[in-house]
Motif scaffolding. Structure first.
Motif, PDB file in Angstrom:
ATOM      1  N   TYR A 129       0.899  -1.000  -0.416  1.00  0.00           N
ATOM      2  CA  TYR A 129       0.268   0.189  -0.156  1.00  0.00           C
ATOM      3  C   TYR A 129       1.134   0.656  -0.126  1.00  0.00           C
ATOM      4  N   LYS A 130       0.633   1.729  -1.353  1.00  0.00           N
ATOM      5  CA  LYS A 130       1.305   2.826  -1.174  1.00  0.00           C
ATOM      6  C   LYS A 130       3.332   2.929  -0.869  1.00  0.00           C
ATOM      7  N   GLY A 131       3.558   2.088  -1.590  1.00  0.00           N
ATOM      8  CA  GLY A 131       5.265   1.575  -0.709  1.00  0.00           C
ATOM      9  C   GLY A 131       5.666   1.123   0.189  1.00  0.00           C
ATOM     10  N   GLN A 132       4.323   0.784   1.306  1.00  0.00           N
ATOM     11  CA  GLN A 132       4.029   0.028   2.666  1.00  0.00           C
ATOM     12  C   GLN A 132       3.683  -0.665   2.974  1.00  0.00           C
ATOM     13  N   GLY A 133       4.191  -1.646   3.662  1.00  0.00           N
ATOM     14  CA  GLY A 133       3.001  -2.398   4.610  1.00  0.00           C
ATOM     15  C   GLY A 133       2.831  -3.980   3.315  1.00  0.00           C
ATOM     16  N   GLY A 134       1.800  -4.498   3.260  1.00  0.00           N
ATOM     17  CA  GLY A 134       1.094  -5.421   2.779  1.00  0.00           C
ATOM     18  C   GLY A 134       2.489  -6.848   2.601  1.00  0.00           C
ATOM     19  N   CYS A 135       2.677  -7.611   1.547  1.00  0.00           N
ATOM     20  CA  CYS A 135       3.095  -8.861   1.974  1.00  0.00           C
ATOM     21  C   CYS A 135       4.525  -8.468   0.267  1.00  0.00           C
ATOM     22  N   ARG A 136       5.522  -8.820   0.539  1.00  0.00           N
ATOM     23  CA  ARG A 136       6.326  -8.190  -0.785  1.00  0.00           C
ATOM     24  C   ARG A 136       6.569 -10.071  -0.857  1.00  0.00           C
ATOM     25  N   GLU A 137       7.456 -10.090  -2.365  1.00  0.00           N
ATOM     26  CA  GLU A 137       7.900 -11.065  -2.617  1.00  0.00           C
ATOM     27  C   GLU A 137       7.651 -12.864  -2.342  1.00  0.00           C
ATOM     28  N   ILE A 138       5.878 -13.084  -2.608  1.00  0.00           N
ATOM     29  CA  ILE A 138       6.298 -14.241  -1.927  1.00  0.00           C
ATOM     30  C   ILE A 138       6.136 -15.244  -2.848  1.00  0.00           C
ATOM     31  N   ASN A 139       6.566 -16.084  -2.474  1.00  0.00           N
ATOM     32  CA  ASN A 139       7.094 -17.512  -3.061  1.00  0.00           C
ATOM     33  C   ASN A 139       6.513 -18.844  -2.833  1.00  0.00           C
ATOM     34  N   LEU A 140       4.621 -19.676  -3.184  1.00  0.00           N
ATOM     35  CA  LEU A 140       4.152 -20.612  -2.688  1.00  0.00           C
ATOM     36  C   LEU A 140       3.873 -21.118  -3.035  1.00  0.00           C
ATOM     37  N   SER A 141       3.671 -22.516  -2.283  1.00  0.00           N
ATOM     38  CA  SER A 141       3.366 -23.972  -3.775  1.00  0.00           C
ATOM     39  C   SER A 141       2.228 -24.920  -2.731  1.00  0.00           C
ATOM     40  N   VAL A 142       1.212 -24.387  -2.827  1.00  0.00           N
ATOM     41  CA  VAL A 142       0.368 -25.484  -2.365  1.00  0.00           C
ATOM     42  C   VAL A 142      -0.151 -26.368  -3.136  1.00  0.00           C
ATOM     43  N   PRO A 143       0.197 -27.682  -2.893  1.00  0.00           N
ATOM     44  CA  PRO A 143      -0.972 -29.170  -3.261  1.00  0.00           C
ATOM     45  C   PRO A 143      -1.469 -29.135  -2.847  1.00  0.00           C
ATOM     46  N   SER A 144      -1.921 -29.795  -4.309  1.00  0.00           N
ATOM     47  CA  SER A 144      -3.838 -30.478  -3.956  1.00  0.00           C
ATOM     48  C   SER A 144      -4.117 -31.327  -2.949  1.00  0.00           C
ATOM     49  N   GLY A 145      -5.093 -30.686  -2.152  1.00  0.00           N
ATOM     50  CA  GLY A 145      -6.257 -32.516  -1.259  1.00  0.00           C
ATOM     51  C   GLY A 145      -5.181 -31.999   0.634  1.00  0.00           C
ATOM     52  N   HIS A 146      -4.463 -30.825   0.041  1.00  0.00           N
ATOM     53  CA  HIS A 146      -3.748 -30.558   1.901  1.00  0.00           C
ATOM     54  C   HIS A 146      -4.295 -29.821   2.780  1.00  0.00           C
ATOM     55  N   ILE A 147      -4.206 -29.121   4.027  1.00  0.00           N
ATOM     56  CA  ILE A 147      -4.513 -27.989   4.253  1.00  0.00           C
ATOM     57  C   ILE A 147      -3.250 -27.083   4.362  1.00  0.00           C
ATOM     58  N   PHE A 148      -2.461 -26.600   3.931  1.00  0.00           N
ATOM     59  CA  PHE A 148      -1.824 -25.048   4.683  1.00  0.00           C
ATOM     60  C   PHE A 148      -2.298 -24.314   5.481  1.00  0.00           C
ATOM     61  N   GLY A 149      -1.364 -24.235   6.115  1.00  0.00           N
ATOM     62  CA  GLY A 149      -1.409 -23.175   6.992  1.00  0.00           C
ATOM     63  C   GLY A 149      -0.455 -21.631   7.309  1.00  0.00           C
ATOM     64  N   LEU A 150      -1.189 -20.969   7.296  1.00  0.00           N
ATOM     65  CA  LEU A 150      -0.793 -19.776   6.950  1.00  0.00           C
ATOM     66  C   LEU A 150      -0.142 -18.331   8.207  1.00  0.00           C
ATOM     67  N   LEU A 151       0.630 -18.838   8.867  1.00  0.00           N
ATOM     68  CA  LEU A 151       0.860 -18.424  10.736  1.00  0.00           C
ATOM     69  C   LEU A 151       1.721 -16.673  10.138  1.00  0.00           C
ATOM     70  N   GLY A 152       1.501 -15.784  11.734  1.00  0.00           N
ATOM     71  CA  GLY A 152       1.855 -14.992  11.444  1.00  0.00           C
ATOM     72  C   GLY A 152       1.625 -13.910  12.564  1.00  0.00           C
ATOM     73  N   PRO A 153       2.680 -12.573  12.443  1.00  0.00           N
ATOM     74  CA  PRO A 153       1.878 -12.125  13.893  1.00  0.00           C
ATOM     75  C   PRO A 153       0.899 -11.478  12.930  1.00  0.00           C
ATOM     76  N   ASN A 154       0.040 -10.140  14.036  1.00  0.00           N
ATOM     77  CA  ASN A 154      -0.973  -9.249  13.734  1.00  0.00           C
ATOM     78  C   ASN A 154       0.093  -8.620  12.734  1.00  0.00           C
ATOM     79  N   GLY A 155      -0.923  -8.446  11.535  1.00  0.00           N
ATOM     80  CA  GLY A 155      -0.635  -7.142  10.680  1.00  0.00           C
ATOM     81  C   GLY A 155       1.227  -7.408   9.907  1.00  0.00           C
ATOM     82  N   ALA A 156       1.249  -8.546   9.768  1.00  0.00           N
ATOM     83  CA  ALA A 156       2.314  -9.608   8.855  1.00  0.00           C
ATOM     84  C   ALA A 156       2.213  -8.742   7.700  1.00  0.00           C
ATOM     85  N   GLY A 157       0.665  -9.380   7.322  1.00  0.00           N
ATOM     86  CA  GLY A 157       0.425  -9.210   5.874  1.00  0.00           C
ATOM     87  C   GLY A 157       0.041 -10.835   5.780  1.00  0.00           C
ATOM     88  N   LYS A 158      -0.797 -11.093   6.473  1.00  0.00           N
ATOM     89  CA  LYS A 158      -1.597 -12.371   6.473  1.00  0.00           C
ATOM     90  C   LYS A 158      -2.858 -12.174   5.076  1.00  0.00           C
TER      91      LYS A 158
END
Lengths: 278, 308
Positions: B13-42
């Motif tokens: 957002y205007k060059g700040q916050g959010g999430c940066r350069e995320i490289n993820l791969s989620v395979p089929s049939g899995h439960i994929f959890g995303l964790l992070g502290p408050n304001g981490a960009g989840k």
């Protein structure tokens, strides 16, 4: 798109403000009808003069009803996008296989259907009450009545398009204030233009034209009255320069402008909403 | 098949916050959890993946289709963190509406409504107004809306935030049942115990960047602690054992050491016995998700302090 239109229609008709406006509408029609009842009793029997007074009765009724319809439009659609963004309702819709333009057009259709039904009802009620109480003076030509209805309905449709646009980027309250101010400017501009036409002051008339370009609702109201009071083909015209209708009828180009005005604001709504981060 | 693949996905957002350069791969049939502290960009990442936010740069494929495309939205479901529904609709009307938005046929909607209501445990509430539902019931009906189209990929953004402990347990069961039916779940949650209980894979995000990603098992066994009780802990033994890992603490004849992985533990035991020490107790403990999370997040913050 039709699912969104149906949902929008249902949503507005479920709101308290809509029920309140319906009650106020009934109150207005009751008072207006009562006024007409006594006014027509004492109306001079001279046909020409009676017809002139009848045009004023109808003009006043339609002016106030257009005012109520305008407020219904603004209050009903000020949060049409913004309130759903604020509440989170829109999030669950935008992840569905829908294009964002379908949501804008669907919502516009939904509110337009409600406004057309409401507008037709209140317009017919005003004319119907005049017919009921002043049958012997009634002179309106049915095709003009229908054409005028179309122009009358263009007023809320213009307001809805601007309100929709505002709702894509402004919070609900700010949007209501913006459109009410624009509507107010249009009304004041209309007064100035009419005053200018009576005293033949070009500068005043130009101010009115400019405000009509900003929001053409007052021009559409005047055009509607001019069409409504136009006589049937082959009959002599009973129309006179009323305070409400002004001396000059807005041209057909103003009508074309109004159509493009609505399309422009719908296009802007789609354009802003399509790029909007939710 | 990969359900989600991201390539340097960035949303700021205007060059700040959010999430940066995320490289993820989620395979089929899995439960994929995303964790992070408050304001981490989840939430920013989840909203970008479902097409609510336009990425600043990078790209992603959802079910093999470009991010936000019409086609991928046909087969995804989404339960937002902050949401509300039309309170004047009944549960059945709300689900019908969402079925229509998914462009399902009337017959398919009619068939699906009792199925999802049974799945989320709201059978018998078809004709109740959504406005009269408790918070927990609203969360469930929200999930039912997201499940109307039998999604291949389900995004859940803090799905248990409004639920009581029993509701959380039910939600965990629903997630595991959905996994059994082949649904892939992308779960954003700040509840570590919940993620640890249901997820196969986990990603940890801090200050907008991915700091860890991998199989849950692999992440938890990355660093193992071993407690060893011997007849004596000589300076010589301390020198020898340093080759196997980092000594954490020594108290009397008990030593705590951090080893590389689980496989190191039997080798370490063999070495101790071969060296002639008397081994009275060996207790192995892998890290909890909380340990890993705290270490990664606080470690990142410490690094920032050191750099500044």
């Amino acid at each position: 798109m039709w699912t969104i239109a149906k949902l929008t229609y249902q949503e507005i008709t479920h709101r308290r403000v809509f029920h309140l406006l319906l009650l106020l509408t009934l109150g207005f029609l009751l008072l207006y009808g009562l006024g007409l009842h006594y006014a027509y009793q004492d109306l001079p029997k001279d046909g020409e003069l009676a017809r002139i007074i009848t045009t004023e009765f109808i003009s006043i009724g339609l002016y106030l009803s257009a005012f109520i319809t305008a407020f219904l439009t603004i209050l009903g659609s000020a949060g049409i996008i913004s309130a759903e963004v604020e509440s989170g309702i829109i999030q669950t819709m935008l992840v569905k296989p829908l294009k964002r333009w379908e949501i804008i057009i669907g919502k516009y259709l939904g509110i337009s259907i409600m406004l057309i039904i409401y507008g037709t009802f209140i317009y017919s009620a005003v004319l119907g009450l005049n017919y009921y109480f002043g049958r012997e003076f009634y002179f309106l030509y049915k095709w003009n009545t229908l054409k005028a209805l179309g122009l009358y309905l263009s007023i809320p449709l213009v307001l809805a398009s601007v309100t929709m646009w505002g709702s894509t980027f402004l919070p609900t309250l700010n949007n209501s204030v913006m459109v009410i101010i624009l509507y107010g400017i249009s009304i004041i501009g209309g007064f100035i233009e009419r005053a200018g036409s009576f005293v033949d002051k070009t500068a005043l008339m130009n101010i009115g034209i400019i405000t009509s370009l900003l929001m053409p609702v007052e021009a559409m109201y005047r055009k509607m009255l001019n069409v409504l009071f136009r006589s049937a083909p082959g009959q002599f015209t009973i129309f006179w320069d009323s305070f409400f209708s002004g001396k000059y009828e807005p041209s057909k180009w103003m009508l074309v402008f109004t159509v493009f005005y609505i399309l422009f604001f719908l296009w802007r709504s789609i354009s802003v909403f399509s790029k909007k981060d939710i | 098949m990969e359900m989600i693949t991201t390539f340097n996905l960035t949303k700021q957002y205007k060059g700040q916050g959010g999430c940066r350069e995320i490289n993820l791969s989620v395979p089929s049939g899995h439960i994929f959890g995303l964790l992070g502290p408050n304001g981490a960009g989840k939430s920013t990442l989840v909203k970008t993946l479902v097409g609510l936010l336009q990425p600043t740069s990078g790209s992603a494929l959802i079910l093999g289709n470009p991010l936000g495309s019409y086609k991928c939205r046909e087969k995804i479901g989404f339960l937002p963190e902050l949401f509300s529904y039309q309170k004047w609709l009944s549960a059945e009307e709300l689900l019908t509406l969402h079925g229509q938005l998914y462009k399902m046929t009337k017959q398919a909607i009619k068939k699906r409504i009792p199925e999802v209501l049974t799945l989320i445990g709201l059978t018998g509430t078809e004709h109740k107004k959504v406005g009269s539902f408790s918070k927990g019931m609203q969360q469930r009906i929200g999930l039912a809306c997201a499940l109307m189209n039998e999604p291949k990929l389900l995004f859940l953004d803090e799905p248990t935030s409004a639920l009581d402990p029993l509701g959380r347990r039910d939600m965990r069961e629903i997630m595991l049942n959905l996994k059994e039916t082949g649904t892939t779940i992308f779960l954003n949650s700040h509840l570590l115990s919940e993620v640890e209980a249901v997820c196969d894979q986990v990603a940890i995000i801090n200050k907008g960047r991915l700091v860890a990603v991998g199989e849950m098992e692999e992440l938890l066994t990355k660093k193992c602690e071993v407690e060893i009780e011997l007849d004596t802990i000589s300076p010589e033994f301390q020198r020898e054992i340093k080759e196997w890992g980092k000594i954490l603490a020594i108290q009397n004849n008990t030593l705590q050491i951090q080893v590389a992985d689980k496989e190191t533990v039997p080798l370490l035991a063999k070495k101790i016995i071969e060296a002639g020490y008397k081994l009275y107790n060996l207790h192995y403990r892998h890290s909890s998700l909380e340990d890993v999370f705290v270490q990664l997040v606080e470690g990142g913050e410490q690094q920032d302090v050191d750099h500044s």
